[in-house]
Design an enzyme around this catalytic site. Structure first.
Site, PDB file in Angstrom:
ATOM      1  N   HIS A 240      -2.042  20.243 -25.350  1.00 51.08           N
ATOM      2  CA  HIS A 240      -3.147  19.460 -24.781  1.00 51.08           C
ATOM      3  C   HIS A 240      -4.297  20.358 -24.305  1.00 51.08           C
ATOM      4  O   HIS A 240      -4.093  21.407 -23.718  1.00 51.08           O
ATOM      5  CB  HIS A 240      -2.662  18.593 -23.615  1.00 51.08           C
ATOM      6  CG  HIS A 240      -2.056  19.373 -22.485  1.00 51.08           C
ATOM      7  ND1 HIS A 240      -2.789  19.822 -21.414  1.00 51.08           N
ATOM      8  CD2 HIS A 240      -0.795  19.789 -22.264  1.00 51.08           C
ATOM      9  CE1 HIS A 240      -2.010  20.463 -20.576  1.00 51.08           C
ATOM     10  NE2 HIS A 240      -0.781  20.464 -21.065  1.00 51.08           N
ATOM     11  N   ASN A 241      -5.502  19.930 -24.634  1.00 52.68           N
ATOM     12  CA  ASN A 241      -6.748  20.580 -24.222  1.00 52.68           C
ATOM     13  C   ASN A 241      -6.983  21.953 -24.845  1.00 52.68           C
ATOM     14  O   ASN A 241      -7.902  22.668 -24.434  1.00 52.68           O
ATOM     15  CB  ASN A 241      -6.836  20.707 -22.694  1.00 52.68           C
ATOM     16  CG  ASN A 241      -7.032  19.373 -22.015  1.00 52.68           C
ATOM     17  OD1 ASN A 241      -6.077  18.750 -21.572  1.00 52.68           O
ATOM     18  ND2 ASN A 241      -8.275  18.914 -21.940  1.00 52.68           N
TER      19      ASN A 241
END
Length: 348
Positions: A240-241
């Site tokens: 994530h991210n």
């Protein structure tokens, strides 16, 4: 169905100069120098393989220069690699992208699908999904909701797209890949790990290619980003991210932890990884099985666990190889010292 091209056609598709008695000979396959048969074309980019080529049974060769004493047709090209790609693209298996939606597909009424797109059998497309012109979506895919797929992109078989995944133009996503699954983010609450909801998305820019069985997690907030022209091999985890720059090459079994960042043109060797919140500068190269645990600057070449400058890494390897010899020398020196000490004691 097997496809064939004449030598004249291959010369035209590669922009090459044909040297052959006839350009009408049919070529049915591309193969290596040692394996090519009498109806196949091979290639040579390094002249150290010229003797092998002279023994080859190939009907023709792609070459950067005219060759002497080679008993086969020649297609002389400016760039052998570019020419080889052009020819392989013609022989490569292709998907049926005949426009239309298979009768077994389930399409939500709120989805917007171009008339020129192709949707395969048993595929589900949910609400607020936009599928642009000339997109291919294979069988057994699930595109849940609020996604968009840019024109000319190929989504192969058995792919899952969770909500808020945006794919650009002319991308390829190979079979078994999952886009936009929840990131692995937990925090202890009453001594029990609790999943932090991830409400972000995934952005895959134009001309990205993603291999089979990859997992790209959606962001906690904002977006996980795969930059323009980047290429991902099979079995890759993007957390994530994470943000990947333009034209990066990531080979099999690599992993990027949460909020890690790659600059443009970064190359990751197989089974290497980047820790969370760590940045890798543009143009850097990670050797196979490397683990980057702190920021590295542009143009770095690193190897090892934890990753260090590659020259330093190889010096360590050389030093390690010398350890048995050094131990032997130390033992010999210890014996000499003991002998000298004994002799000195006897003279007192």
């Amino acid at each position: 169905m097997q496809q064939s091209f004449t030598l004249k056609e291959i010369a035209e598709m590669t922009g090459g100069r044909l040297i052959a008695p006839s350009g009408d000979a049919a070529i049915n396959r591309v193969n290596s120098i040692d394996s090519a048969g009498s109806d196949q074309i091979t290639f040579i980019s390094d002249m150290k393989y010229l003797d092998n080529l002279r023994k080859s049974s190939a009907a023709a060769v792609l070459s950067p220069q005219q060759l002497e004493d080679v008993n086969m047709a020649q297609v002389v090209v400016k760039d052998v690699n570019a020419a080889l790609i052009a020819v392989l693209e013609k022989f490569a298996p292709s998907f049926d992208i005949t426009p239309g939606i298979h009768p077994s597909a389930v399409i939500d009424a709120a989805a917007n699908i171009s008339d020129t797109a192709a949707v395969g059998a048993n595929t589900y497309i949910g609400p607020n999904v936009t599928v642009e012109e000339n997109v291919f979506i294979g069988p057994n895919c699930s595109i849940v909701a609020d996604c968009s797929i840019g024109r000319g992109t190929k989504i192969e078989h058995n792919i899952v797209m969770y909500p808020h995944v945006v794919i650009g133009e002319n991308c390829i996503v190979q079979s078994g890949t999952v886009l936009g699954s929840c990131g692995f983010g937990y925090r202890p609450v009453d001594n029990i790990p609790r999943l932090i909801p991830h409400i972000g998305g995934v952005i895959i820019e134009d001309y990205v290619e993603i291999g089979a069985n990859c997992c790209i997690d959606r962001a906690k907030f904002g977006n996980t980003v795969i930059g323009f022209g980047s290429k991902l091999d099979n079995l890759i985890q993007i957390a994530h991210n994470a943000v990947i720059g333009k034209c990066c090459l990531i080979t099999a079994q690599c992993g990027l932890a949460g909020s890690s960042r790659l600059g443009d043109g970064v190359i990751l060797g197989g089974h290497s990884g980047v820790s969370d919140n760590v940045s890798v500068g543009s143009g850097s190269m990670l050797g196979a099985k490397s683990a980057v645990v702190s920021d590295i600057g542009p143009g770095s070449k690193v190897m090892g666990v934890p990753a260090v400058d590659s020259k330093r890494f190889f010096r360590r390897i050389v030093s390690t190889e010398r350890v048995p010899e050094l131990r032997k020398q130390i033992k010999q020196l210890e014996k000499r010292i003991q002998s000298l000490e004994k002799a000195a004691n006897n003279t007192k």
